[in-house]
Motif scaffolding. Structure first.
Motif, mmCIF file in Angstrom:
data_model
loop_
_atom_site.group_PDB
_atom_site.id
_atom_site.type_symbol
_atom_site.label_atom_id
_atom_site.label_comp_id
_atom_site.label_asym_id
_atom_site.label_seq_id
_atom_site.Cartn_x
_atom_site.Cartn_y
_atom_site.Cartn_z
ATOM 1 N N SER B 884 13.482 -33.889 40.686
ATOM 2 C CA SER B 884 14.450 -34.807 40.067
ATOM 3 C C SER B 884 14.222 -34.926 38.556
ATOM 4 N N VAL B 885 13.011 -34.671 38.070
ATOM 5 C CA VAL B 885 12.802 -34.685 36.612
ATOM 6 C C VAL B 885 13.598 -33.553 35.962
ATOM 7 N N VAL B 886 13.557 -32.363 36.606
ATOM 8 C CA VAL B 886 14.319 -31.226 36.077
ATOM 9 C C VAL B 886 15.814 -31.543 36.137
ATOM 10 N N GLN B 887 16.251 -32.099 37.257
ATOM 11 C CA GLN B 887 17.679 -32.420 37.396
ATOM 12 C C GLN B 887 18.118 -33.369 36.282
ATOM 13 N N LEU B 888 17.315 -34.419 36.097
ATOM 14 C CA LEU B 888 17.697 -35.442 35.130
ATOM 15 C C LEU B 888 17.753 -34.860 33.722
ATOM 16 N N SER B 889 16.738 -34.093 33.369
ATOM 17 C CA SER B 889 16.731 -33.607 31.993
ATOM 18 C C SER B 889 17.806 -32.537 31.811
ATOM 19 N N THR B 890 18.101 -31.771 32.862
ATOM 20 C CA THR B 890 19.170 -30.777 32.737
ATOM 21 C C THR B 890 20.515 -31.472 32.567
ATOM 22 N N LEU B 891 20.744 -32.520 33.351
ATOM 23 C CA LEU B 891 22.009 -33.253 33.223
ATOM 24 C C LEU B 891 22.139 -33.858 31.830
ATOM 25 N N SER B 892 21.024 -34.417 31.313
ATOM 26 C CA SER B 892 21.162 -35.059 30.008
ATOM 27 C C SER B 892 21.305 -34.019 28.908
ATOM 28 N N CYS B 893 20.908 -32.769 29.190
ATOM 29 C CA CYS B 893 21.172 -31.678 28.259
ATOM 30 C C CYS B 893 22.630 -31.244 28.317
ATOM 31 N N LEU B 894 23.149 -31.175 29.535
ATOM 32 C CA LEU B 894 24.508 -30.655 29.700
ATOM 33 C C LEU B 894 25.558 -31.653 29.225
ATOM 34 N N GLN B 895 25.254 -32.950 29.354
ATOM 35 C CA GLN B 895 26.274 -33.953 29.037
ATOM 36 C C GLN B 895 26.788 -33.838 27.603
ATOM 37 N N PRO B 896 25.896 -33.802 26.590
ATOM 38 C CA PRO B 896 26.436 -33.643 25.227
ATOM 39 C C PRO B 896 27.090 -32.282 25.005
ATOM 40 N N LEU B 897 26.629 -31.272 25.731
ATOM 41 C CA LEU B 897 27.240 -29.952 25.560
ATOM 42 C C LEU B 897 28.668 -29.947 26.066
ATOM 43 N N LEU B 898 28.914 -30.710 27.133
ATOM 44 C CA LEU B 898 30.289 -30.812 27.646
ATOM 45 C C LEU B 898 31.185 -31.418 26.580
ATOM 46 N N LEU B 899 30.636 -32.394 25.834
ATOM 47 C CA LEU B 899 31.447 -33.059 24.821
ATOM 48 C C LEU B 899 31.651 -32.161 23.611
ATOM 49 N N GLU B 900 30.629 -31.386 23.282
ATOM 50 C CA GLU B 900 30.688 -30.666 22.008
ATOM 51 C C GLU B 900 31.109 -29.213 22.140
ATOM 52 N N ALA B 901 30.935 -28.615 23.294
ATOM 53 C CA ALA B 901 31.326 -27.210 23.440
ATOM 54 C C ALA B 901 32.187 -27.021 24.679
ATOM 55 N N PRO B 902 33.318 -27.769 24.755
ATOM 56 C CA PRO B 902 34.105 -27.726 25.986
ATOM 57 C C PRO B 902 34.614 -26.324 26.339
ATOM 58 N N GLN B 903 34.869 -25.502 25.314
ATOM 59 C CA GLN B 903 35.434 -24.177 25.619
ATOM 60 C C GLN B 903 34.442 -23.335 26.415
ATOM 61 N N VAL B 904 33.191 -23.288 25.952
ATOM 62 C CA VAL B 904 32.185 -22.482 26.642
ATOM 63 C C VAL B 904 31.966 -23.011 28.051
ATOM 64 N N MET B 905 31.920 -24.334 28.164
ATOM 65 C CA MET B 905 31.631 -24.929 29.461
ATOM 66 C C MET B 905 32.772 -24.699 30.450
ATOM 67 N N SER B 906 33.997 -24.567 29.941
ATOM 68 C CA SER B 906 35.149 -24.354 30.820
ATOM 69 C C SER B 906 34.957 -23.153 31.736
ATOM 70 N N LEU B 907 34.223 -22.155 31.244
ATOM 71 C CA LEU B 907 34.054 -20.933 32.030
ATOM 72 C C LEU B 907 33.287 -21.212 33.322
ATOM 73 N N HIS B 908 32.534 -22.305 33.361
ATOM 74 C CA HIS B 908 31.692 -22.578 34.535
ATOM 75 C C HIS B 908 32.179 -23.768 35.329
ATOM 76 N N ILE B 909 33.443 -24.113 35.149
ATOM 77 C CA ILE B 909 33.965 -25.347 35.733
ATOM 78 C C ILE B 909 33.658 -25.459 37.223
ATOM 79 N N ASP B 910 33.782 -24.352 37.935
ATOM 80 C CA ASP B 910 33.616 -24.427 39.387
ATOM 81 C C ASP B 910 32.194 -24.868 39.750
ATOM 82 N N THR B 911 31.195 -24.189 39.149
ATOM 83 C CA THR B 911 29.797 -24.555 39.397
ATOM 84 C C THR B 911 29.534 -26.002 38.983
ATOM 85 N N LEU B 912 30.023 -26.356 37.800
ATOM 86 C CA LEU B 912 29.725 -27.681 37.278
ATOM 87 C C LEU B 912 30.251 -28.774 38.198
ATOM 88 N N VAL B 913 31.518 -28.652 38.616
ATOM 89 C CA VAL B 913 32.095 -29.681 39.480
ATOM 90 C C VAL B 913 31.279 -29.792 40.765
#
Lengths: 163, 987
Positions: B884-913
């Motif tokens: 859960s430490v890895v999960q938490l830190s990965t989520l807190s890494c991904l959250q700002p990336l979703l806000l700042e690099a939405p185009q790149v993240m769009s490619l992985h929408i299926d996995t992310l959801v």
């Protein structure tokens, strides 16, 4: 289902309304941070859902206009019931139905499905209290209202975070 | 003679001819600067340049002519100050004539005219002639922006140097037709001109002279009254700019309309920017009227202007529930903030009214609004009070204000109390206003408020802060009316605690300690509060009260706050240091002695948390010492630990020797933490006696098989000293010793964990100062990630490497900390971590992910974003990691990336959801919250990408709406609400 003038144009019905203080964020308690302790859904939680809904015609929230108050929220988590009474700013407010609809939609989107919800006007505060309450209680009418693009647009604006 | 001179002149002009050819025909840029430099150095004249250009200026090809004129213009831009009046006249005639040329030539011609407009020796009348020529020959409005910008610069230059009386209106017309600028250059504009540049240049022209006033002010009023937001803003800002050059004369006829427009905007607008600009314009107008020099017979417009404002605003102040109350107060305060006279005029009118209103209204929230307004006006007084010494405008209202503040302080409404406390602070800041009787009452109120119950925390905190501020101004009032009461309360508390009374007594005790530290803002007060706190601690030690660790920690926290307040005053700082530190050390040493009568407190004093609290007191009391005082102190404290020299301790009769590094008891070894707190906070240039021996002892203790607290403290202390030690042979020796110790310990045996801890701290110490050895040590640490025993600890070690410590290796404690160390660590080590992850066997892979998560988590997001493409697949894999430490830190890494690099993240929408929804039912509350925050952030991706998932997500998010934890439900509500709005009308 909503009568009277639109939200956008024309003169405001009540141009210099009374304003009320906004309550702050609910302070987080130690119990809320404890993984094990369940927190039941209480009146303040329901109030927090609806207090920041925007008024359709003022740049103010329902809380600032005193349309909703925490004391007018009744909730029972074990029985899965919620009752919210709201108070239009003036007895002839043409926005009453729209405000009621916004509250209802906000609760529908935010509460678990098990809840039975009742949204009505504070008794004695609106000229067409009975008619408005009847419309808000009618599931089919509420569903039909949300099919109406114009109405859905206004409701969504009321529910959007203020920019 | 003449012939020789002529011959000499040929050579340079020959060179000139070559440069001209290179520029015009050869399309090289360099020669222009060369020619300009030669003209400046006097090698040839401007006339000679014109002659050399001769044929290119008459060339039939417009591009060649443009190039020729461009060269001349560039030379003039650099040399205009050298031109003689006669030359200026000729050049202007030439350039005016060239305005008739092909449109390709015009930009260069305008540049030349710009150069000439900068000439000081411009004969009268020529400016008008230039402007006429420009507006006659060129359609300025259809020029590219860069050239329009040049035209404005020409006009601005003329305005700066001379008045063009007869042409004011024409000049105004040709410039004002662009106002307000509503043109936005395309984003790829080759000249890099921004809309803001155009606005500012035009504003500089329009606001350059009072002569435009009669034409400009009506235009500004018209545009403020328009419906367009940008026009309103630009007009208000331009009005603001004008006020710095205008006087009463220019404004006179327009004041009523200007006030009406500003008032309407502030009353009615929904835009905070318009409101702010409106208030700023009113401020400038008032300031302008206040500073205008009047003729003897002229009427002072300031008074009538302010009376108008008062008349339109004051009645709104009497309706504290209404929407217009605040805009009115803001308008009045904007005007009052403009000058001392304006402030007096408005305050003397408004204050009596507000005082009366306060008493007329009985509801607390109405009173609060009124008091908040009063506070605003009082704060403005502070701005002027020092200038005006004879008459204090507030003294007439002082008694009324005080009684009103005291009413507010006793009101049951917390919000009103809070405003009352702020008002009291502002009143106290007015020199000489409050009498000693007022102060006694005020201190009495603050004392009462300092003991408020749990539910009025905010008030209690505000009261403590106010006490601190007022105590710096009135130390005597606090030392005679507050400190004695607190001392009494503390004594009472001691007997209550001895009886073991309930939790209310404990919180009273805490409040008392906090109040003592809060008022320690004046050196004379510290001399009273510090002895009280230390005495209290000794009372606990004597066993007179049943003190647990929490009580001792509370005293230490108060001591630490006093130490913080002493830091800026060298005298108090030394007083605190030499009073508190020997006392704390004596208590601790005594507690560490083996003895038969083990009092409860003795054990308490040696607990981890209590020692940590003492560490922070000692550190805070040491960092700000001057080097020579620090040297005095270090000469006592180091021998205490190395040689057991206890002579400087206030109570020093102990049953046996203090030898923490030799065969002392385990209790004595724990006190190395206190040594660490001291030596690791010293300024870098303080020499530490017996350093060599100290370092060896620390190293020995760090790897000895005693309690982890002592060995960690020794490792940290060693690392802290290492970080500050200057490079050189001695440092290399210390490092070699440390590496040997680590390798010996890591091999096998009982001390592997201790050796690992030492490695970690030494690595950190070197990493922070960019020492070359740090990369070797980091590699060693990375190798341990696949160690079956130490792997998980090594993974967590990366968190320690990347985070800021509080006790050692801090910037405040003078450690060498390079600001980019995290970025550097990331660049140097992440590729190896990623590679290590791929190569590692399945069972230790999570260690690598965890290590990586810690590094990414601490990295500034702008640094992380460019690395995203290479790391994203790993992060997505980390979402499936069960830790859960890895999960938490990965989520807190991904959250700002979703806000700042939405185009790149769009490619992985299926996995992310899928992954986010899975994690939203994790057993860990923090993971559920983070996963739902990511679900929320997903709504920033382009709507068409999201819409196919909308029904599924809305259905799935119904489940966390019924989570047992409120904090999780809150995130679910906001995420689900946003998903509902996607692609729906009105959002």
């Amino acid at each position: 289902m909503v009568g009277g003038g639109g939200a956008g144009g024309g003169l405001l019905e009540n141009a210099n309304p009374l304003i009320y203080e906004r309550s702050g964020e609910r302070p987080v308690t130690a119990g809320e941070e404890d993984e094990q302790v369940p927190d039941s859904i209480d009146a303040r939680e329901i109030f927090d859902l609806i207090r920041s809904i925007n008024d359709p015609e003022h740049p103010l929230t329902l809380e600032e206009l005193n349309v909703v108050e925490q004391v007018r929220v009744q909730v029972s988590d074990p029985e899965s019931t919620v009752a919210v009474a709201f108070t239009p700013t003036i007895p002839h407010c043409s926005m009453a139905t729209l405000i009621g609809l916004s509250i209802k939609v906000k609760l529908l989107r935010s509460l678990p499905q098990r809840f039975k919800m009742d949204v009505h006007i504070t008794p004695g505060t609106h000229a067409s209290e009975h008619a408005v309450n009847k419309q808000l209680a009618d599931k089919e009418r509420v569903a039909a209202a949300l099919e109406n693009t114009h109405l859905l647009e206004v409701v969504n604006q009321c529910l959007s975070a203020r920019s | 003679m003449a012939a020789a001179a002529a011959l000499e002149a040929v050579a340079p002009t020959g060179a000139l001819w070559g440069l001209v050819q290179d520029f015009v025909m050869g399309q090289q840029e360099g020669p222009a600067d060369q020619v300009a430099a030669d003209v400046k150095s006097g090698s040839y004249t401007v006339l000679q340049v014109v002659e050399a250009l001769g044929s290119s200026l008459e060339n039939p090809e417009p591009r060649t002519r443009a190039r020729g004129i461009q060269l001349l213009s560039q030379v003039l831009l650099q040399c205009h100050s050298l031109l003689l009046e006669k030359e200026v006249v000729h050049l202007i005639l030439f350039y005016e004539n060239r305005l008739k040329d092909h449109h390709l030539v015009i930009p260069s011609v305008l540049q030349g005219l710009r150069a000439l407009s900068l000439c000081v020796s411009l004969p009268p009348g020529l400016a008008v002639s230039v402007l006429k020529a420009i507006f006659q020959e060129v359609h300025v409005q259809s020029l590219p922006q860069v050239d329009r910008h040049t035209v404005y610069s020409i006009i601005t230059n003329f305005m700066r140097t001379r008045e063009e009386g007869p042409f004011v209106e024409e000049l105004f017309e040709v410039t004002s037709c662009y106002f307000p600028i509503d043109f936005t250059p395309p984003p790829n504009d080759p000249h890099g001109i921004q809309r803001e540049d155009l606005i500012l240049s035009l504003r500089a022209v329009l606001a350059s002279t009072p002569r435009f006033a009669e034409f400009l002010l009506p235009l500004l009023i018209e545009k403020v009254d328009s419906e367009i937001l940008s026009a309103k803003l630009d007009s208000l800002q331009t009005l603001n700019a004008c006020c710095s050059v205008y006087g009463q004369k220019e404004l006179k006829d327009f004041l009523p309309s200007l006030w009406a427009s500003v008032r309407r905007e502030v009353f009615q607008t929904a835009s905070e920017r318009v409101e702010a600009e409106g208030l700023a314009a009113l401020h400038s107008l008032t300031a302008c009227l206040s500073r205008s020099v009047l003729r003897a017979d002229a009427e002072d417009l300031l008074d009538s202007f302010l009376s108008n404002i008062l008349q339109d605003c004051r009645h709104h102040l009497c309706e504290p529930d209404m929407k217009l109350v605040w805009p009115s107060a803001k308008l009045l305060q904007a005007a009052a903030g403009a000058s001392a006279r304006a402030c007096d005029h408005i305050t003397s009118n408004v204050l009596p009214l507000l005082l009366e209103q306060f008493h007329k209204h009985s509801q607390s929230n109405q009173r609060r609004t009124i008091l908040e307004m009063i506070l605003g006006f009082l704060k403005l007084q502070q701005k002027w009070s020092c200038e005006d010494k004879d008459e204090r405008p507030l003294s007439g209202f002082k008694d009324q204000l005080c009684s009103l503040v005291f009413m507010a302080l006793t009101d049951p409404n917390t919000q009103l109390q809070l405003v009352g406390i702020r008002t009291l602070t502002v009143l106290g800041a007015q020199p000489g206003l409050l009498s000693s009787g007022d102060l006694e009452l005020a201190v009495g109120h603050l004392y009462r408020l300092s003991f408020l119950e749990e539910e009025s925390q905010s008030c209690r905190v505000a009261a403590l802060e106010a006490s601190g501020t007022l105590a710096t101004l009135y130390p005597l009032a606090f030392s005679s009316h507050l400190v004695p009461k607190l001392a009494e309360e503390l004594c009472l508390g001691e007997s209550d605690l001895a009886r073991g009374d309930g939790p209310t007594k404990h919180s009273q005790h805490l409040c008392c300690l906090q109040a003592l530290s809060a008022v320690s803002t004046h050196p004379s007060l510290v001399k009273e509060t510090l002895p009280l706190l230390l005495q209290h601690l000794c009372q606990m030690n004597k066993g007179n009260m049943a003190a647990g660790p929490n009580e001792v920690i509370a005293v230490c926290q108060s001591l630490q706050q006093v130490a913080e307040k002493c830091q800026l005053d060298p005298e108090s700082c030394w007083y605190f240091h030499q009073t508190a530190i020997p006392c704390l050390l004596a208590l601790a040493v005594q507690a560490s002695m083996p003895g038969k009568e083990h009092s409860v407190l003795r054990k308490v004093l040696l607990e981890d948390e209590v020692l940590a609290a003492m560490v922070s007191v000692i550190g805070t009391a040491t960092t700000h010492l001057s080097p020579d005082l620090a040297a005095q102190s270090v000469a006592r404290i180091v021998p205490l630990f190395l040689d057991g020299n206890i002579s400087f301790l206030p109570e020093n009769s102990f049953p046996c020797r203090f030898q923490p590094f030799q065969d002392g008891s385990s209790g004595q070894r724990r006190l190395v933490a206190l040594l660490m707190a001291f030596v690791c906070s010293l300024p870098r240039n303080v020499e530490i006696p017996q350093l060599n021996q100290l370092m060896r002892e620390l190293l020995e203790l760090s790897c000895c098989d005693s309690c982890p607290f002592s060995s960690t403290a020794a490792a940290k202390c060693f690392a802290g000293l290492l970080n500050k030690h200057p490079a050189g042979q001695q440092l290399d020796e210390f490092l070699q010793l440390a590496v040997d110790k680590v390798e010996a310990g890591l091999g096998s045996g009982p001390c592997r964990t201790q050796a690992f801890t030492l490695l970690l701290w030494v690595t950190k110490a070197l990493l922070l100062r960019y020492h070359p050895l740090s990369s070797c040590l980091t590699d060693r640490l990375m190798g341990l990630l696949s160690d079956p025993e130490l792997g998980p600890a090594a993974a967590d070690g990366f968190s320690l490497l990347m985070s800021d410590c509080t006790d050692v290796l801090t910037r405040a404690g003078h450690a060498e900390v390079r600001i980019m160390f995290r970025q550097r660590f990331f660049t140097d080590n992440v590729p190896a971590l990623v590679q290590g992850f791929h190569a590692a066997p399945q069972d230790v892979k999570p260690n690598y992910l965890k290590g990586l998560s810690h590094v990414l988590n601490r990295l500034p997001k702008p640094v992380l974003l460019p690395e995203l493409p290479t790391l994203l697949s790993l992060l997505l894999e980390a979402l499936s990691c069960p830790d859960s430490v890895v999960q938490l830190s990965t989520l807190s890494c991904l959250q700002p990336l979703l806000l700042e690099a939405p185009q790149v993240m769009s490619l992985h929408i299926d996995t992310l959801v899928t992954k986010f929804l899975n994690l939203s039912s994790s057993p860990s509350m923090a993971v559920r919250i983070a996963a739902l925050q990511c679900m929320h952030a997903l709504t920033r991706l382009p709507t068409p990408v999201l819409l196919p998932y909308k029904p599924q997500v809305i259905r799935a998010l119904a489940k966390p709406l019924d989570d047992k934890k409120r904090l999780v439900r809150k995130e679910a509500v906001s995420a689900r609400g946003e998903w509902f709005l996607l692609g729906s009308p009105g959002s």
